[in-house]
Design a protein around this motif. Structure first.
Motif, PDB file in Angstrom:
ATOM      1  N   ARG A  95      33.047  34.166  38.689  1.00 41.11           N
ATOM      2  CA  ARG A  95      32.921  34.873  39.088  1.00 41.11           C
ATOM      3  C   ARG A  95      33.109  34.920  40.554  1.00 41.11           C
ATOM      4  O   ARG A  95      32.066  34.590  41.136  1.00 41.11           O
ATOM      5  CB  ARG A  95      33.053  36.177  38.350  1.00 41.11           C
ATOM      6  N   LEU A 139      33.344  37.286  43.881  1.00 40.97           N
ATOM      7  CA  LEU A 139      33.304  38.301  43.739  1.00 40.97           C
ATOM      8  C   LEU A 139      33.703  38.598  45.949  1.00 40.97           C
ATOM      9  O   LEU A 139      32.796  37.964  46.349  1.00 40.97           O
ATOM     10  CB  LEU A 139      31.907  39.023  44.227  1.00 40.97           C
ATOM     11  N   GLU A 152      35.601  41.639  41.075  1.00 38.93           N
ATOM     12  CA  GLU A 152      36.037  40.415  40.963  1.00 38.93           C
ATOM     13  C   GLU A 152      38.034  39.892  41.497  1.00 38.93           C
ATOM     14  O   GLU A 152      38.286  40.794  41.648  1.00 38.93           O
ATOM     15  CB  GLU A 152      35.881  39.574  39.830  1.00 38.93           C
TER      16      GLU A 152
END
Length: 97
Positions: free
Chosen positions: A78, A80, A42
Motif C-alpha cells: 500500500r 500511503l 492509501e
C-alpha cells in the motif's frame, strides 16, 4: 477489614481473568490486530516493491511525500500519503504522461 473467604476467592478469580485478557491482547499476533497508520491515507495498492518505488518516485516528482507498507491481506503493498496530499497524489497518479 477482613473479607469472608468466598469474596476473596471471587476477587482472586476476577484478577486472574483480567490478567488473562490483558496477556491475550498483549501477545496477539500482528495478523490479529488491524494495522493503523494514523492519519495516512492509501492512494495506491501495488503488486511489487518495484511498482511501489515507481509510484513513490512519481509522487516525489510532484512534491508529495509517500511511504509504502505491506498490504493487510499480505498480497502487495500500500502506498500511503498525508490527507493534505491525497488529492495531489491521486491527480499525479492518474495523469497520463
Amino acid at each position: 477489614m477482613d473479607l469472608p473467604a468466598p469474596y476473596l476467592t471471587l476477587v482472586a478469580l476476577l484478577v486472574v481473568g483480567l490478567l488473562g485478557l490483558v496477556l491475550r491482547w498483549a501477545f496477539a499476533s500482528d495478523s490479529d490486530r488491524r494495522k493503523d497508520y494514523g492519519l495516512l491515507r492509501e492512494v495506491a495498492k501495488v503488486p511489487s516493491p518495484g511498482a511501489a518505488r515507481f509510484v513513490e518516485e512519481r509522487l516525489r516528482e510532484v512534491g508529495v511525500r509517500a511511504t509504502t507498507v505491506p498490504a493487510e491481506d499480505g498480497e502487495g503493498l500500500r502506498v500511503l500519503v498525508f490527507p493534505g496530499d491525497e488529492r495531489a497524489a491521486i491527480a499525479a497518479l492518474l495523469d497520463e504522461r
